[in-house]
Motif scaffolding. Structure first.
Motif, short mmCIF file in Angstrom:
data_model
loop_
_atom_site.label_atom_id
_atom_site.label_comp_id
_atom_site.label_asym_id
_atom_site.label_seq_id
_atom_site.Cartn_x
_atom_site.Cartn_y
_atom_site.Cartn_z
N MET A 110 0.84 -1.18 0.00
CA MET A 110 0.00 0.00 0.00
C MET A 110 0.89 1.25 0.00
N THR A 111 0.52 2.24 -0.80
CA THR A 111 1.28 3.48 -0.91
C THR A 111 0.86 4.44 0.18
N ARG A 156 -5.07 3.56 -7.49
CA ARG A 156 -4.78 2.23 -6.94
C ARG A 156 -4.02 2.42 -5.64
N ASP A 157 -4.40 1.71 -4.61
CA ASP A 157 -3.67 1.71 -3.34
C ASP A 157 -3.37 3.12 -2.82
N ARG A 158 -4.38 3.98 -2.85
CA ARG A 158 -4.29 5.35 -2.33
C ARG A 158 -3.32 6.25 -3.08
#
Length: 88
Positions: A1-2, A50-52
């Motif tokens: 996750m970013t 995507r992914d914050r």
């Protein structure tokens, strides 16, 4: 996750979405996670989340998989004639 993503300016984001709608052929200059230079050529096909984090999606060739570049890592985009069309 970013977790270190920094959103870009809304007007800049809107331009990138317009490039995707127009399927603009571009050359992208960006930096990787270690701030090393990246240069890619392709057609802008989408802007996705995507992914914050948000990404510009480029299609380099029909046989190649699309490439995603995080928006906060973009530095500039030029059109096929070399004219600057976007800069962060």
């Amino acid at each position: 996750m970013t977790t270190d993503y920094r959103a870009i300016d809304c007007d800049q984001h809107s331009l990138l979405e317009l490039f995707a709608l127009r399927r603009l052929a571009v050359e992208v200059e960006a930096v990787d996670e270690q701030d090393g230079p990246i240069r890619l050529r392709g057609t802008v096909i989408d802007v996705v989340t995507r992914d914050r984090a948000e990404y510009l999606v480029l299609q380099a060739g029909a046989a190649e998989a699309p490439v995603r570049v995080r928006l906060d890592r973009l530095r500039q985009i030029s059109d096929r004639t070399g004219g600057l069309v976007w800069r962060q």
